[in-house]
Enzyme design. Structure first.
Site, PDB file in Angstrom:
ATOM      1  N   HIS A  17     -16.920  34.209 -41.298  1.00 58.92           N
ATOM      2  CA  HIS A  17     -15.858  33.659 -40.480  1.00 58.92           C
ATOM      3  C   HIS A  17     -16.404  32.977 -39.231  1.00 58.92           C
ATOM      4  CE1 HIS A  17     -14.415  36.675 -37.702  1.00 58.92           C
ATOM      5  NE2 HIS A  17     -15.090  37.502 -38.639  1.00 58.92           N
ATOM      6  N   THR A  19     -15.311  45.030 -57.335  1.00 60.91           N
ATOM      7  CA  THR A  19     -15.320  43.643 -58.104  1.00 60.91           C
ATOM      8  C   THR A  19     -15.696  42.713 -56.742  1.00 60.91           C
ATOM      9  OG1 THR A  19     -13.512  44.507 -59.524  1.00 60.91           O
ATOM     10  CG2 THR A  19     -13.857  42.132 -59.202  1.00 60.91           C
ATOM     11  N   CYS A  56     -12.830  42.296 -31.097  1.00 60.51           N
ATOM     12  CA  CYS A  56     -12.866  43.513 -31.658  1.00 60.51           C
ATOM     13  C   CYS A  56     -12.162  44.694 -30.413  1.00 60.51           C
ATOM     14  CB  CYS A  56     -13.862  44.429 -32.147  1.00 60.51           C
ATOM     15  SG  CYS A  56     -14.440  43.368 -33.538  1.00 60.51           S
TER      16      CYS A  56
END
Length: 380
Positions: free
Chosen positions: A200, A236, A323
């Site tokens: 991103h 997965t 963050c």
């Protein structure tokens, strides 16, 4: 709207979103399934891995898909420490790393590992000789980010990598989340063993990233489960995310030459314009800095006040890293550079993408000047 917060996240390319939707809707099988739908998904995953590897000029077997930079950093740091602790329990990093590196190191400290946090100079750059001086007999790991996410300082990764060659026991990791597509880096020539990236930050999707693990480097996996990603990251696989990430990286690399040149021009315009505004101090160094970040302070003003005032003018910037921006504490990076706390508390970060324009930069400077004048009147 002028979006100047691209170091926090970039807008996904339309083609990237389209590829994600196509794979999610038409090739939704589990790549571990034995039937043909699983086989199709597995093939797409392999193709995405090959594309990312080719763009980074490494082997497909050296690319491991993750959920982003934070996970990649944690796998690299903790995985190396846990597997190699019988060889030593000393790790080296810098005082200006991303929170995901610092927090991982602090967690290891609680487990009995010894961490050295190296100082930086007034430009936010670590000295190669300081890295070497910190090496001990029990040193097993060094982590130095390629581009600082707050001020844009580029670290001497190639020089550190060359030096680390003399110490075969040590794994060398770099967080290149802010550098991909903006600051060239050869993983092979720089002797990097581990490298983290996040999609991103280059117009891919949140929740997708990768970790480069040089062939021969061994880590302890942090997740237990079905042994996906060649036993390194069970769970997965996000096939659509991996395909979208490969697409975003390819588009970024194609655009990088002209994009970097444009960003450098815009960065220069911003520096010139900001220097003409009273009370502004620019923290981003001129030398050894990435082309997309300009960090500055408006003396006497709290950064969050400036951020919201600029937002009212349609200009979106940030304080420190995304963050850490809500913690309302002064930037650790700026403090480590010797910036006074009063200035560190008023730091603003502008961060560009290939999509930004010179016209936006001109408008932003006018808006910043207007905002600064208005806030001073209120404060007087």
């Amino acid at each position: 709207m002028i979006y100047f917060d691209n170091s926090a996240t970039t807008k996904p390319y339309k083609e990237v979103l389209d590829s994600y939707v196509t794979v999610s809707s038409e090739y939704f099988g589990n790549p571990s399934s034995l039937h043909s739908m699983g086989g199709q998904a597995e093939k797409l995953l392999s193709q995405a891995r090959e594309q990312v590897a080719k763009l980074l000029m490494v082997k497909p077997t050296e690319i491991y898909f993750t959920s982003g930079g934070t996970e990649s950093n944690n796998i690299a740091i903790k995985g190396a420490a846990l597997l190699n602790q019988n060889k030593g329990r000393h790790l080296i990093t810098t005082s200006v790393e991303h929170a995901s590196v610092r927090a991982a190191m602090e967690q290891l400290e609680q487990e009995g590992f010894d961490i050295t946090y190296l100082p930086v100079d007034e430009n936010g750059r670590v000295r190669v000789e300081d890295v070497e001086k910190a090496i001990r007999k029990d040193t097993i790991f060094i982590s130095v980010m390629q581009v600082n996410n707050e001020v844009g300082t580029v670290q001497p990764i190639k020089e550190i990598g060359e030096m680390v060659k003399k110490y075969p026991k040590i794994l060398f990791h770099t967080d290149t989340v802010q550098g991909i597509g903006k600051v060239p880096l050869s993983l092979q020539k720089s002797n990097v063993d581990l490298c983290s990236l996040s999609a991103h930050k280059f117009h891919g999707l949140k929740g997708t990233g990768a970790l480069f693990i040089r062939e021969g480097a061994r880590l302890a996996p942090l997740f237990s489960g079905g042994n996906q990603e060649r036993k390194m990251r069970s769970g997965t696989e996000n096939v659509a995310g991996a395909v979208a990430m490969a697409k975003a990286l390819r588009m970024t690399v194609v655009k990088s030459e002209t994009g970097i040149a444009r960003m450098k021009k815009i960065q220069s315009m911003l520096r010139t314009g900001l220097n003409e505004i009273e009370g502004i101090k620019i923290h981003t160094p001129i030398e050894h800095s990435a082309p997309h970040i300009v960090n500055f302070s408006l003396s006497g003003m709290k950064s969050e006040v400036v951020i919201h005032a600029l937002e009212q003018e349609g200009v979106f910037v940030s304080t420190t890293s995304a963050c850490s921006s809500k913690k309302k504490s002064p930037s650790k990076t700026l403090l480590a550079m010797g910036v006074p706390e009063s200035l560190a508390e008023s730091a603003i970060r502008i961060s560009l993408s290939f999509e930004n324009t010179e016209e936006e930069a001109k408008t932003a400077i006018i808006k910043i000047k207007k905002t600064a004048n208005q806030l001073r009147k209120v404060m007087d």
